[in-house]
Design a protein around this motif. Structure first.
Motif, PDB file in Angstrom:
ATOM      1  N   ILE A 480      42.424  61.522  32.438  1.00 36.34           N
ATOM      2  CA  ILE A 480      43.504  60.642  32.159  1.00 36.34           C
ATOM      3  C   ILE A 480      44.722  61.134  32.704  1.00 36.34           C
ATOM      4  CG2 ILE A 480      44.889  59.480  30.340  1.00 36.34           C
ATOM      5  CD1 ILE A 480      42.650  59.543  28.433  1.00 36.34           C
ATOM      6  N   GLY A 481      45.428  60.289  33.355  1.00 35.62           N
ATOM      7  CA  GLY A 481      46.691  60.928  34.056  1.00 35.62           C
ATOM      8  C   GLY A 481      46.648  61.211  35.389  1.00 35.62           C
ATOM      9  N   ARG A 482      45.379  61.185  36.026  1.00 33.47           N
ATOM     10  CA  ARG A 482      45.260  61.382  37.361  1.00 33.47           C
ATOM     11  C   ARG A 482      45.956  60.434  38.254  1.00 33.47           C
ATOM     12  NH1 ARG A 482      40.301  59.951  40.817  1.00 33.47           N
ATOM     13  NH2 ARG A 482      40.597  61.295  42.852  1.00 33.47           N
ATOM     14  N   THR A 483      46.411  61.049  39.366  1.00 32.74           N
ATOM     15  CA  THR A 483      46.929  59.960  40.204  1.00 32.74           C
ATOM     16  C   THR A 483      46.076  60.199  41.681  1.00 32.74           C
ATOM     17  OG1 THR A 483      49.109  60.568  39.456  1.00 32.74           O
ATOM     18  CG2 THR A 483      49.191  59.580  41.715  1.00 32.74           C
ATOM     19  N   PRO A 484      45.439  59.122  41.738  1.00 33.07           N
ATOM     20  CA  PRO A 484      44.514  59.076  43.120  1.00 33.07           C
ATOM     21  C   PRO A 484      45.237  59.050  44.194  1.00 33.07           C
ATOM     22  CG  PRO A 484      44.274  56.880  41.939  1.00 33.07           C
ATOM     23  CD  PRO A 484      45.143  57.828  41.130  1.00 33.07           C
ATOM     24  N   LEU A 485      44.631  59.497  45.283  1.00 31.90           N
ATOM     25  CA  LEU A 485      45.498  59.258  46.706  1.00 31.90           C
ATOM     26  C   LEU A 485      45.413  58.021  47.186  1.00 31.90           C
ATOM     27  CD1 LEU A 485      43.873  62.430  48.612  1.00 31.90           C
ATOM     28  CD2 LEU A 485      46.194  62.280  47.552  1.00 31.90           C
ATOM     29  N   ASP A 486      46.354  57.321  47.719  1.00 28.35           N
ATOM     30  CA  ASP A 486      46.475  55.754  48.082  1.00 28.35           C
ATOM     31  C   ASP A 486      45.859  56.089  49.683  1.00 28.35           C
ATOM     32  OD1 ASP A 486      48.498  56.633  49.592  1.00 28.35           O
ATOM     33  OD2 ASP A 486      50.040  55.888  48.121  1.00 28.35           O
ATOM     34  N   TRP A 487      45.776  54.781  50.287  1.00 24.62           N
ATOM     35  CA  TRP A 487      45.226  54.810  51.596  1.00 24.62           C
ATOM     36  C   TRP A 487      46.002  55.165  52.397  1.00 24.62           C
ATOM     37  CZ3 TRP A 487      41.296  54.839  54.248  1.00 24.62           C
ATOM     38  CH2 TRP A 487      41.206  54.461  55.814  1.00 24.62           C
ATOM     39  N   ASP A 488      47.470  54.893  52.425  1.00 28.26           N
ATOM     40  CA  ASP A 488      48.470  55.493  53.567  1.00 28.26           C
ATOM     41  C   ASP A 488      48.372  57.054  53.404  1.00 28.26           C
ATOM     42  OD1 ASP A 488      49.170  52.913  54.185  1.00 28.26           O
ATOM     43  OD2 ASP A 488      50.882  53.124  52.739  1.00 28.26           O
ATOM     44  N   THR A 489      48.335  57.848  52.331  1.00 23.26           N
ATOM     45  CA  THR A 489      48.146  58.947  52.157  1.00 23.26           C
ATOM     46  C   THR A 489      46.953  59.696  52.648  1.00 23.26           C
ATOM     47  OG1 THR A 489      49.547  59.243  50.194  1.00 23.26           O
ATOM     48  CG2 THR A 489      48.320  60.924  50.530  1.00 23.26           C
ATOM     49  N   ARG A 490      45.752  59.046  52.575  1.00 23.39           N
ATOM     50  CA  ARG A 490      44.599  59.383  53.123  1.00 23.39           C
ATOM     51  C   ARG A 490      44.649  59.402  54.544  1.00 23.39           C
ATOM     52  NH1 ARG A 490      39.760  57.859  48.655  1.00 23.39           N
ATOM     53  NH2 ARG A 490      41.105  57.518  46.947  1.00 23.39           N
ATOM     54  N   LEU A 491      45.328  58.242  54.943  1.00 22.85           N
ATOM     55  CA  LEU A 491      45.225  58.285  56.424  1.00 22.85           C
ATOM     56  C   LEU A 491      46.301  59.347  57.150  1.00 22.85           C
ATOM     57  CD1 LEU A 491      44.197  56.186  58.772  1.00 22.85           C
ATOM     58  CD2 LEU A 491      46.353  54.779  58.423  1.00 22.85           C
ATOM     59  N   LYS A 492      47.164  59.311  56.450  1.00 21.10           N
ATOM     60  CA  LYS A 492      48.341  60.408  56.904  1.00 21.10           C
ATOM     61  C   LYS A 492      47.464  61.839  56.939  1.00 21.10           C
ATOM     62  CE  LYS A 492      52.917  62.451  56.096  1.00 21.10           C
ATOM     63  NZ  LYS A 492      54.010  62.283  55.420  1.00 21.10           N
ATOM     64  N   ILE A 493      46.963  62.364  56.007  1.00 19.59           N
ATOM     65  CA  ILE A 493      46.154  63.465  55.902  1.00 19.59           C
ATOM     66  C   ILE A 493      44.874  63.642  57.044  1.00 19.59           C
ATOM     67  CG2 ILE A 493      44.507  65.110  54.286  1.00 19.59           C
ATOM     68  CD1 ILE A 493      45.967  63.882  51.972  1.00 19.59           C
ATOM     69  N   SER A 494      44.226  62.839  57.011  1.00 20.16           N
ATOM     70  CA  SER A 494      43.231  62.638  58.289  1.00 20.16           C
ATOM     71  C   SER A 494      43.820  62.663  59.443  1.00 20.16           C
ATOM     72  CB  SER A 494      42.438  61.271  58.012  1.00 20.16           C
ATOM     73  OG  SER A 494      41.863  61.140  56.830  1.00 20.16           O
ATOM     74  N   LEU A 495      44.842  62.101  59.757  1.00 21.29           N
ATOM     75  CA  LEU A 495      45.686  62.058  61.171  1.00 21.29           C
ATOM     76  C   LEU A 495      46.013  63.675  61.386  1.00 21.29           C
ATOM     77  CD1 LEU A 495      46.648  60.845  63.848  1.00 21.29           C
ATOM     78  CD2 LEU A 495      48.535  60.032  62.421  1.00 21.29           C
ATOM     79  N   GLY A 496      46.554  64.042  60.368  1.00 23.83           N
ATOM     80  CA  GLY A 496      46.990  65.479  60.596  1.00 23.83           C
ATOM     81  C   GLY A 496      46.232  66.397  60.714  1.00 23.83           C
ATOM     82  N   ALA A 497      45.152  66.456  59.936  1.00 19.68           N
ATOM     83  CA  ALA A 497      43.817  67.338  60.189  1.00 19.68           C
ATOM     84  C   ALA A 497      43.167  66.958  61.637  1.00 19.68           C
ATOM     85  CB  ALA A 497      43.017  67.078  59.087  1.00 19.68           C
ATOM     86  N   ALA A 498      43.224  65.877  61.827  1.00 16.72           N
ATOM     87  CA  ALA A 498      42.526  65.623  63.136  1.00 16.72           C
ATOM     88  C   ALA A 498      43.547  66.457  64.540  1.00 16.72           C
ATOM     89  CB  ALA A 498      42.366  63.938  63.683  1.00 16.72           C
ATOM     90  N   LYS A 499      44.801  66.178  64.204  1.00 13.67           N
ATOM     91  CA  LYS A 499      45.583  66.614  65.269  1.00 13.67           C
ATOM     92  C   LYS A 499      45.679  68.263  65.371  1.00 13.67           C
ATOM     93  CE  LYS A 499      49.264  63.273  65.340  1.00 13.67           C
ATOM     94  NZ  LYS A 499      50.647  62.851  65.003  1.00 13.67           N
ATOM     95  N   GLY A 500      45.410  68.944  63.925  1.00 12.81           N
ATOM     96  CA  GLY A 500      45.277  70.454  64.071  1.00 12.81           C
ATOM     97  C   GLY A 500      43.882  70.695  64.642  1.00 12.81           C
ATOM     98  N   ILE A 501      42.778  70.069  64.497  1.00 12.09           N
ATOM     99  CA  ILE A 501      41.503  70.632  65.168  1.00 12.09           C
ATOM    100  C   ILE A 501      41.566  70.177  66.737  1.00 12.09           C
ATOM    101  CG2 ILE A 501      39.058  70.035  65.038  1.00 12.09           C
ATOM    102  CD1 ILE A 501      39.454  69.364  62.166  1.00 12.09           C
ATOM    103  N   ALA A 502      42.415  69.121  67.082  1.00 10.20           N
ATOM    104  CA  ALA A 502      42.426  68.720  68.580  1.00 10.20           C
ATOM    105  C   ALA A 502      43.256  69.973  69.029  1.00 10.20           C
ATOM    106  CB  ALA A 502      43.081  67.526  68.679  1.00 10.20           C
ATOM    107  N   HIS A 503      44.285  70.323  68.536  1.00  8.94           N
ATOM    108  CA  HIS A 503      45.103  71.506  68.986  1.00  8.94           C
ATOM    109  C   HIS A 503      44.295  72.776  69.164  1.00  8.94           C
ATOM    110  CE1 HIS A 503      48.650  73.927  69.850  1.00  8.94           C
ATOM    111  NE2 HIS A 503      48.046  75.083  69.077  1.00  8.94           N
ATOM    112  N   ILE A 504      43.381  73.199  68.137  1.00 10.06           N
ATOM    113  CA  ILE A 504      42.424  74.281  68.381  1.00 10.06           C
ATOM    114  C   ILE A 504      41.630  74.191  69.367  1.00 10.06           C
ATOM    115  CG2 ILE A 504      40.699  75.637  67.179  1.00 10.06           C
ATOM    116  CD1 ILE A 504      42.031  74.875  64.632  1.00 10.06           C
ATOM    117  N   HIS A 505      40.993  73.228  69.581  1.00 10.49           N
ATOM    118  CA  HIS A 505      40.010  72.854  70.700  1.00 10.49           C
ATOM    119  C   HIS A 505      40.823  73.023  72.127  1.00 10.49           C
ATOM    120  CE1 HIS A 505      36.783  70.756  68.190  1.00 10.49           C
ATOM    121  NE2 HIS A 505      37.248  71.651  67.699  1.00 10.49           N
ATOM    122  N   THR A 506      41.872  72.311  72.083  1.00 11.23           N
ATOM    123  CA  THR A 506      42.906  72.427  73.327  1.00 11.23           C
ATOM    124  C   THR A 506      43.137  73.663  73.842  1.00 11.23           C
ATOM    125  OG1 THR A 506      43.370  70.231  72.948  1.00 11.23           O
ATOM    126  CG2 THR A 506      44.745  71.300  74.794  1.00 11.23           C
TER     127      THR A 506
END
Length: 690
Positions: A480-506
């Motif tokens: 009880i009291g948990r605040t789940p991640l909304d869609w905008d936050t999940r999208l933002k986290i996914s994009l940030g992680a993808a940018k970090g991995i792409a930078h590592i590969h490049t």
């Protein structure tokens, strides 16, 4: 009558000339008066201008007169600090001198925004010896934070220091101060940590007047007397354990756990044992005994001398055998596995105190023991000894080692990763760390701050991310009291992680991979942006550790060849996207029984055209995001293609995720809008990417 008529004109003329003269004089007076009035008005205006000018001059003089006062305040702070440094010997050299600015270059010194006063001193574990001289730090009347913990300071606590009106936080734990706690305390004091010293006397009653006090740590001292009733305080943390306190625990403090009072043999009351109503109060003479004498039992008088000697011999023999067995076990354990110093620090954080700091990196020459290598741009100034003295707690055990949260100071918190199964030699390790440090300079990569290499210890020091990981945000705190991640936050986290991995590969080159992409290695910033951690470690290991029997985040080719590539990183990221969309974990988690092969499960659901069953129920609460979720699902399925060459690159993944977000000002189409456009477009064709 005629005479009168004849003389009238003359009289009239005479009368008129006098009138004219009077009129002329009157007009002249009026003009003169007007001139005087104008002159007076002009003088008045000039006087007003002069007053304004004098006021401005006075203000300027006042400003100029205060400026030397400001300089004098900073100069007095500088002089007080120099007096302290000259009076207190220290192992580590302080760069305190008059040739460099105090607010920007002096180690451990923090000034206010204007740069006019010293407000904080942070000198933990710098090897300070001796007492704090009076009229030194106590002169810093704008000081807010004082941290001299983990040094070798002794003597009494200077009263002028604790009575600084602006003082808010005091950290003097792990020293050897003795005597009483000063009675005069700053009314703004919020944190007072005097633990692990040799303080005696009573807890001052004035402490209950500190309405802002939230943390009080006095454990491991020799404080005596009763605990004052702290009814006015709103403490969040209290620790009075391992002292010589007596009496009962005040009602206002009974909310704190047993660990806050343990180690005081004459203390009773909740949460300790209940106080006996008939037990007399200890006398001062009895209170001075340390430790208290144990009363003799009546039954001991019934034993004969021979019996006592026999019992003593048997007991001694048993103790000798027990000590011998323990010594043998300890010696065997030391030969097989060197003691982890970080684990000793965890024990210290739980109330123990370790003195075996020499075991950290045993077998390494003393000259190399403190060679903690910092990456370029790092502003930290601690060393390995500081890490030893820091309180630590285990954050988790991952594939490459155990991570610890190390609190060096109230303003310095880092994560120490103790690596295991490192197969690289020292030179190879150092060269690889140079590459990792260079590649890791990106907003979506958790920055590495330092590393340490020895025969027995390999450590990585990174920034601490208080917001936690994506795994904890998705799967933790399910009550009880948990605040789940909304869609905008999940999208933002996914994009940030993808940018970090792409930078590592490049930046790292074609052969440079992350090798361990999973939701627990996606850490979150305060702005809920995704950052990659734990990258670049796979080439240093003897083998790729497989912690779980299930496939998890591993690509099929990695399971077969145990060699990671950039395409296998893409596969792992695809599993992470599916985890983010479904809220199902691909690996076992504590408190979660369900573990699924996410790519296989998602393909089976989509193949049966039950696409809506894929998504996390928390996401279904939001309106007008169906199309975006389906697009993200397509990206995830494209990343987990079984053939590596069919997977997109991470650069392409970044662009596809960026295309999901609608342009600014454009609203998301609703489900009704999509159905009205084309009945065949109700569910996008996901079979193309299965």
């Amino acid at each position: 009558m005629s005479c009168f008529l004849q003389e009238e004109p003359a009289n009239c003329v005479s009368f008129s000339s006098k009138s004219l003269r009077r009129k002329a004089r009157s007009e002249g007076l009026l003009q003169l008066k007007s001139c005087f009035s104008m002159f007076a008005s002009q003088i008045s205006k000039n006087i007003m201008k002069l007053q304004y000018l004098l006021a401005a001059v006075a203000f300027l003089i006042s400003l100029l007169s205060n400026f030397p006062h400001v300089i004098a305040d900073l100069d007095s702070d500088r002089q007080a600090l120099l007096e302290f440094a000259n009076s207190v010997p220290h192992i580590r050299k302080l760069n305190w001198n008059l040739t460099i600015p105090i607010c920007k270059s002096w180690a451990g010194i923090t000034c206010n925004k204007d740069g006019t006063r010293v407000i904080a001193i942070h000198l933990p574990a710098v090897g300070l010896f001796g007492p704090i001289p009076a009229n030194s730090i106590g002169k810093l009347d704008a000081l807010k934070v004082l941290s001299l913990r983990a040094n070798y300071l002794n003597g009494s606590l200077p009263s002028d220091l604790f009575s600084i009106p602006s003082l808010q936080s005091v950290y003097l734990q792990h020293n050897n101060f003795s005597g009483d706690i000063p009675v005069s305390l700053s009314p703004r004091l919020g944190v007072l940590d005097l633990s692990f010293n040799s303080l005696t006397g009573k807890i001052p009653a004035t402490i209950k007047s500190l309405s802002r006090l939230s943390v009080l740590n006095l454990q491991f001292n020799s404080l005596r007397g009763e605990i004052p009733s702290l009814d006015t305080l709103k403490l969040n943390h209290l620790n009075l354990s391992y002292n010589m306190l007596n009496g009962s625990v005040p009602n206002s403090l009974q909310k704190f756990p047993l660990s806050s009072f343990v180690g005081n043999s004459r203390l009773c009351g909740t949460p300790l044992t209940s106080c006996s109503l008939n037990s007399p109060s200890p006398s001062p003479a009895a209170d001075s005994l340390s430790p208290p004498e144990r009363p003799k039992t009546v039954n001991s008088k019934k034993l004969s001398t021979g019996t006592i000697i026999a019992i003593a011999v048997v007991a001694s023999s048993l103790i000798f055998l027990l000590v011998l067995a323990i010594s043998f076990c300890c010696l065997k354990k030391k030969v097989s596995d060197n003691t982890s110093t970080i684990k000793e620090k965890v024990a210290l954080a739980n109330g123990g105190r370790s003195e075996k700091t020499e075991d950290f990196g045993s077998g390494v020459p003393d000259a190399e023991k403190n060679k903690l290598v910092f990456f370029e741009g790092c502003t930290y100034s601690f060393n390995l000894e500081d890490l030893l003295r820091a309180s630590a707690e285990v954050l988790g055990k991952g594939s490459y080692g155990t991570a610890y949260k190390a609190v060096l100071d109230e303003a310095t918190i880092v994560v120490v990763k103790r690596l295991r199964e490192v197969g690289a030699a020292k030179k190879e390790f150092e060269q690889h760390m140079e590459i990792v440090g260079r590649v890791g300079r990106h907003p979506n990569i958790v920055p590495l701050r330092a590393y340490y290499y020895s025969k027995d210890e390999k450590l990585l020091v990174t920034e601490y991310m208080p917001a936690g990981s994506l795994s904890a945000a998705l799967h933790g705190n399910s009550g009880i009291g948990r605040t789940p991640l909304d869609w905008d936050t999940r999208l933002k986290i996914s994009l940030g992680a993808a940018k970090g991995i792409a930078h590592i590969h490049t930046e790292g080159g074609v052969k440079f991979t992350h090798g361990n992409i999973k939701s627990s290695n996606i850490l979150l910033t305060r702005d809920q942006d995704g950052c990659i951690s734990d990258f670049g470690l796979t080439p240093l290991m003897n083998y790729i550790p497989f912690k779980y029997r299930c496939a998890g985040y591993r690509a099929p080719e990695v399971i077969e060849t145990r060699k990671g590539t950039q395409k296998s990183d893409v596969y792992s990221f695809g599993v992470l996207l599916l985890e983010m969309l479904t809220a199902k974990s691909p690996i076992p988690l504590s408190g979660h029984d369900e573990v699924v092969d996410l790519p296989r499960w998602v393909r089976s659901v989509v193949r049966e055209e039950w696409t809506a069953e894929v998504f996390d129920v928390e996401l279904l609460k939001y309106q007008n995001i169906e199309e975006e979720m389906v697009q993200m699902l397509q990206i995830g399925l494209a990343c987990v293609a079984k053939v590596p060459d069919m997977r997109p690159s991470m650069g392409e993944v970044v662009r596809m995720i960026e295309d999901i977000r609608q342009p600014e000002g454009e609203t998301r189409p609703s489900s009704e809008d999509n159905r009205s456009k084309d009945s065949n477009a109700q569910t996008p064709d996901l079979n193309l990417v299965i």
